[in-house]
Write a protein that holds these residues in place. Structure first.
Motif, short mmCIF file in Angstrom:
data_model
loop_
_atom_site.label_atom_id
_atom_site.label_comp_id
_atom_site.label_asym_id
_atom_site.label_seq_id
_atom_site.Cartn_x
_atom_site.Cartn_y
_atom_site.Cartn_z
N ARG A 96 0.81 -1.22 0.00
CA ARG A 96 0.00 0.00 0.00
C ARG A 96 0.84 1.27 0.00
N GLY A 97 2.16 1.14 -0.03
CA GLY A 97 3.03 2.31 -0.07
C GLY A 97 3.41 2.82 1.30
N TRP A 98 3.17 2.04 2.34
CA TRP A 98 3.52 2.42 3.69
C TRP A 98 4.84 1.75 4.04
N SER A 99 5.29 1.90 5.27
CA SER A 99 6.52 1.22 5.69
C SER A 99 6.27 0.50 7.01
N ALA A 100 6.99 -0.58 7.20
CA ALA A 100 6.91 -1.36 8.43
C ALA A 100 8.33 -1.54 8.96
N LYS A 101 8.51 -1.35 10.26
CA LYS A 101 9.83 -1.49 10.88
C LYS A 101 9.66 -1.88 12.33
N LEU A 102 10.73 -2.31 12.93
CA LEU A 102 10.72 -2.58 14.36
C LEU A 102 10.95 -1.29 15.12
N PRO A 103 10.34 -1.14 16.29
CA PRO A 103 10.49 0.12 17.02
C PRO A 103 11.84 0.24 17.70
N GLU A 104 12.25 1.46 17.90
CA GLU A 104 13.44 1.72 18.69
C GLU A 104 13.06 1.54 20.17
N ALA A 105 13.98 1.09 20.98
CA ALA A 105 13.71 0.96 22.41
C ALA A 105 13.67 2.35 23.02
N GLY A 106 12.56 2.69 23.65
CA GLY A 106 12.41 4.02 24.25
C GLY A 106 12.99 4.07 25.65
N ALA A 107 12.96 5.24 26.23
CA ALA A 107 13.46 5.41 27.60
C ALA A 107 12.31 5.24 28.58
N ASP A 108 12.58 4.58 29.69
CA ASP A 108 11.55 4.43 30.72
C ASP A 108 11.54 5.66 31.62
N GLY A 109 10.78 5.62 32.69
CA GLY A 109 10.62 6.78 33.57
C GLY A 109 11.91 7.25 34.22
N SER A 110 12.87 6.35 34.40
CA SER A 110 14.13 6.75 35.04
C SER A 110 15.20 7.15 34.03
N GLY A 111 14.85 7.16 32.75
CA GLY A 111 15.81 7.57 31.73
C GLY A 111 16.62 6.44 31.14
N ARG A 112 16.43 5.21 31.62
CA ARG A 112 17.16 4.07 31.06
C ARG A 112 16.48 3.64 29.75
N VAL A 113 17.28 3.20 28.82
CA VAL A 113 16.74 2.72 27.56
C VAL A 113 16.27 1.29 27.77
N ALA A 114 14.98 1.07 27.58
CA ALA A 114 14.41 -0.25 27.79
C ALA A 114 13.20 -0.41 26.87
N TRP A 115 12.98 -1.62 26.39
CA TRP A 115 11.84 -1.90 25.54
C TRP A 115 10.66 -2.32 26.40
#
Length: 165
Positions: A96-115
């Motif tokens: 359909r002309g869109w894109s699909a990808k895996l998400p980047e791991a965001g930061a949790d409430g304490s600022g640590r990068v976690a999925w």
């Protein structure tokens, strides 16, 4: 219709009224009050997506989902079906002309990068400037990564240890 200016008392917010009319089914059947500007004349056809039983080469998104075992929220018995679903949705999105990808791991409430499955999802579909986070989850199954870490941690602990009390 003019948009409501919040500095003017007594103004009417027609956009909000139209959304409420559609939400509470006050619009006649077959009619719409609010249309996207670029799709006003386009009819919306909802077609089923065929999920193949066998795939020769998985979509990149499905392969990455399959290989990130710490993020799985499906049992090993249902993992093959989940990968096929991710593959089918990713292929259809690109058709359909869109894109699909895996998400980047965001930061949790304490600022640590976690999925997190509830926050980041398993894959993201970008469609016409809008991002949709999708999550593949089996009822009653916990995220495999933390669960396997806990099993490994307590594997050699005796049953009469104070950790089990």
């Amino acid at each position: 219709m003019p948009r409501r200016n919040w500095s003017q008392p007594g103004g009417i917010d027609y956009g909000h009224r139209a959304l409420l009319a559609e939400r509470f089914r006050k619009v006649p059947a077959g009619k719409r009050l609010v249309d996207a500007p670029d799709q006003a004349d386009e009819t919306l056809d909802l077609l089923p997506i065929a999920v193949p039983m066998r795939v020769g080469r998985y979509h990149r998104c499905a392969r990455e989902f399959r290989d990130l075992t710490a993020r799985h929220e499906v049992s090993k018995a249902q993992l093959q079906r989940a990968v096929l679903l991710v593959h089918a949705i990713a292929v259809e999105a690109e058709r359909r002309g869109w894109s699909a990808k895996l998400p980047e791991a965001g930061a949790d409430g304490s600022g640590r990068v976690a999925w997190s499955g509830s926050r980041d999802g398993h894959f993201v579909v970008d469609a016409q400037g809008h991002s949709f986070v999708l999550r593949v989850r089996e009822k009653g199954v916990r995220t495999r990564g933390p669960w396997e870490d806990e099993v490994h941690r307590y594997r050699n602990v005796p049953r009469d240890s104070h950790f089990y009390r």
